[in-house]
Design an enzyme around this catalytic site. Structure first.
Site, PDB file in Angstrom:
ATOM      1  N   ARG A  51      -2.620 147.095 -18.537  1.00 37.34           N
ATOM      2  CA  ARG A  51      -3.793 146.323 -18.969  1.00 37.34           C
ATOM      3  C   ARG A  51      -4.611 145.768 -17.819  1.00 37.34           C
ATOM      4  O   ARG A  51      -5.832 145.920 -17.789  1.00 37.34           O
ATOM      5  CB  ARG A  51      -3.375 145.128 -19.833  1.00 37.34           C
ATOM      6  CG  ARG A  51      -3.294 145.401 -21.298  1.00 37.34           C
ATOM      7  CD  ARG A  51      -2.180 144.591 -21.868  1.00 37.34           C
ATOM      8  NE  ARG A  51      -0.958 145.002 -21.218  1.00 37.34           N
ATOM      9  CZ  ARG A  51      -0.254 146.073 -21.616  1.00 37.34           C
ATOM     10  NH1 ARG A  51      -0.618 146.741 -22.659  1.00 37.34           N
ATOM     11  NH2 ARG A  51       0.828 146.449 -20.963  1.00 37.34           N
ATOM     12  N   THR A  52      -3.961 145.060 -16.897  1.00 28.14           N
ATOM     13  CA  THR A  52      -4.743 144.312 -15.908  1.00 28.14           C
ATOM     14  C   THR A  52      -5.518 145.276 -15.013  1.00 28.14           C
ATOM     15  O   THR A  52      -6.735 145.130 -14.822  1.00 28.14           O
ATOM     16  CB  THR A  52      -3.809 143.407 -15.078  1.00 28.14           C
ATOM     17  OG1 THR A  52      -2.984 142.678 -15.984  1.00 28.14           O
ATOM     18  CG2 THR A  52      -4.615 142.438 -14.240  1.00 28.14           C
ATOM     19  N   LYS A  80       4.800 152.195   4.484  1.00 27.69           N
ATOM     20  CA  LYS A  80       5.084 152.439   5.919  1.00 27.69           C
ATOM     21  C   LYS A  80       5.245 151.122   6.663  1.00 27.69           C
ATOM     22  O   LYS A  80       5.365 151.109   7.886  1.00 27.69           O
ATOM     23  CB  LYS A  80       3.923 153.216   6.541  1.00 27.69           C
ATOM     24  CG  LYS A  80       3.612 154.532   5.879  1.00 27.69           C
ATOM     25  CD  LYS A  80       2.350 155.130   6.508  1.00 27.69           C
ATOM     26  CE  LYS A  80       1.688 156.118   5.570  1.00 27.69           C
ATOM     27  NZ  LYS A  80       0.274 156.343   5.918  1.00 27.69           N
ATOM     28  N   ARG A 101      -2.426 142.658  -7.374  1.00 33.93           N
ATOM     29  CA  ARG A 101      -1.147 142.251  -7.994  1.00 33.93           C
ATOM     30  C   ARG A 101      -0.031 142.505  -6.997  1.00 33.93           C
ATOM     31  O   ARG A 101      -0.013 143.548  -6.329  1.00 33.93           O
ATOM     32  CB  ARG A 101      -0.885 143.033  -9.276  1.00 33.93           C
ATOM     33  CG  ARG A 101       0.522 142.807  -9.815  1.00 33.93           C
ATOM     34  CD  ARG A 101       0.737 143.376 -11.171  1.00 33.93           C
ATOM     35  NE  ARG A 101       0.006 142.620 -12.183  1.00 33.93           N
ATOM     36  CZ  ARG A 101       0.134 142.817 -13.494  1.00 33.93           C
ATOM     37  NH1 ARG A 101       0.958 143.750 -13.941  1.00 33.93           N
ATOM     38  NH2 ARG A 101      -0.548 142.101 -14.356  1.00 33.93           N
ATOM     39  N   HIS A 129      -0.883 134.173 -13.302  1.00 30.32           N
ATOM     40  CA  HIS A 129      -1.621 135.358 -13.741  1.00 30.32           C
ATOM     41  C   HIS A 129      -2.946 134.851 -14.329  1.00 30.32           C
ATOM     42  O   HIS A 129      -3.154 134.854 -15.541  1.00 30.32           O
ATOM     43  CB  HIS A 129      -0.800 136.119 -14.786  1.00 30.32           C
ATOM     44  CG  HIS A 129      -1.289 137.494 -15.108  1.00 30.32           C
ATOM     45  ND1 HIS A 129      -2.540 137.975 -14.738  1.00 30.32           N
ATOM     46  CD2 HIS A 129      -0.701 138.510 -15.799  1.00 30.32           C
ATOM     47  CE1 HIS A 129      -2.688 139.207 -15.178  1.00 30.32           C
ATOM     48  NE2 HIS A 129      -1.583 139.560 -15.816  1.00 30.32           N
TER      49      HIS A 129
END
Ligand code: CP
Length: 304
Positions: A51-52, A80, A101, A129
């Site tokens: 969703r986000t 890396k 995120r 959030h």
């Protein structure tokens, strides 16, 4: 330059304005179809999302802008060993705004300190959030008509559920909001929320284990999934994962106009038979997520 790390970065007046823009976008999408022509959104997701990430990308495309980014740490140079600080310095050369995120609490905040473009916290570990909270507020305001004078039950994993933590912080700013926290003992709200957010601000709340007992009192029921990815051992997760399952029978205990919200993804905590109940608002909630993120992009880019 403005960023969004927490829902409290915006005043109640700014939130009202943001929700008004989102409602206008919903009503008049064509008016905004070229508002972000020439602008680029970077979605830097070090943790899975449906969703986000996709609603941010949809939001930018619906505004006429373009998107780039990565959907997992494995597909970026984080694999890396590149730091978030270095990554954002580089992303600042490629994009005009970034949604990030990260599994580590505070990582988007670190990015913010090194960034030349607005950073939006799209979820940091078990912490916050904020854009889910903006989505939740818009859903409640649009479908319930108010953000004050409500009794809201939050049910499930209240310990690790970052959407819950952000939503509580945002809702205490409205008059006469009462909280009912429904969770097993192991998944109660964290102490800092109980002490520093609720008790310190004289907010009315109670904590219970049984959902059935409180169903008749609720104007809103906010269900959450048990956050498997934040558990230290699988045994505890398996023991707790189906602690609450919202069924048709349980819905019969609720008010006729009680709304059921869920940030999604759902696992087992809402039976699919509830989806056809007119009070089930969780898929509409996902749709509101696009409008509010469109409004947020426009606001942070100072295009409204
Ligand atoms: N609500 C939410 O954050 O969903 P995703 O994890 O799919 O982005």
């Amino acid at each position: 330059m403005k960023h969004l790390m927490s829902p409290l970065d915006m005043s109640v007046e700014e939130l009202d304005k943001l929700m008004a823009i989102a409602n206008d976008i919903e009503a008049n999408p064509a008016k905004y179809a070229h508002a972000c022509d020439g602008k680029i959104l970077a979605t830097c997701f070090y943790e899975p999302s449906t969703r986000t990430r996709l609603s941010f990308e949809s939001a930018m495309m619906r505004l006429g802008g373009q998107v780039l980014g990565f959907a997992s740490a494995d597909s970026s140079s984080a694999s890396k060993g590149e730091s978030v600080s270095d990554t954002i310095r580089v992303i600042s050369c490629y994009a005009d705004i970034c949604a990030m995120r990260h599994p580590k609490e505070g990582a988007p905040m670190v990015a913010m300190t090194k960034s030349r473009i607005p950073i939006i916290n799209a979820g940091d570990g078990g912490h916050q959030h904020p854009t889910q909270t903006l989505t939740d507020l818009l859903t409640i305001k649009s479908l319930k008509g108010r953000l004050d004078n409500i009794t809201i039950g939050l049910c499930g994993d209240l310990k690790f559920g970052r959407t819950v933590h952000s939503l509580i912080s945002a809702l205490i700013r409205y008059e006469n909001v009462k909280f009912v926290f429904i969770s097993p003992d192991e998944l109660r709200i964290p102490d800092y929320i109980r002490e520093d957010v609720l008790i310190k601000n004289n907010i009315e709340f109670k904590e219970v284990v049984k959902l059935d007992d409180v169903m008749p009192d609720l104007d809103l029921l906010y269900m959450t999934r048990v956050q498997r990815e934040r558990f230290f051992n699988e045994e505890d997760y398996i023991r707790l994962k189906d602690f609450y399952i919202l069924t048709k029978e349980k819905m019969e205990l609720a008010k006729d106009d009680m709304l059921v919200l869920h940030p999604l993804p759902r696992v087992n905590e809402i039976s699919i038979e509830v989806d056809n109940d007119p009070r089930a608002a969780y898929f509409k909630q996902a749709q509101y997520g696009v409008y509010i993120r469109m409004a947020l992009i426009l606001t942070l880019l100072e295009l409204v």
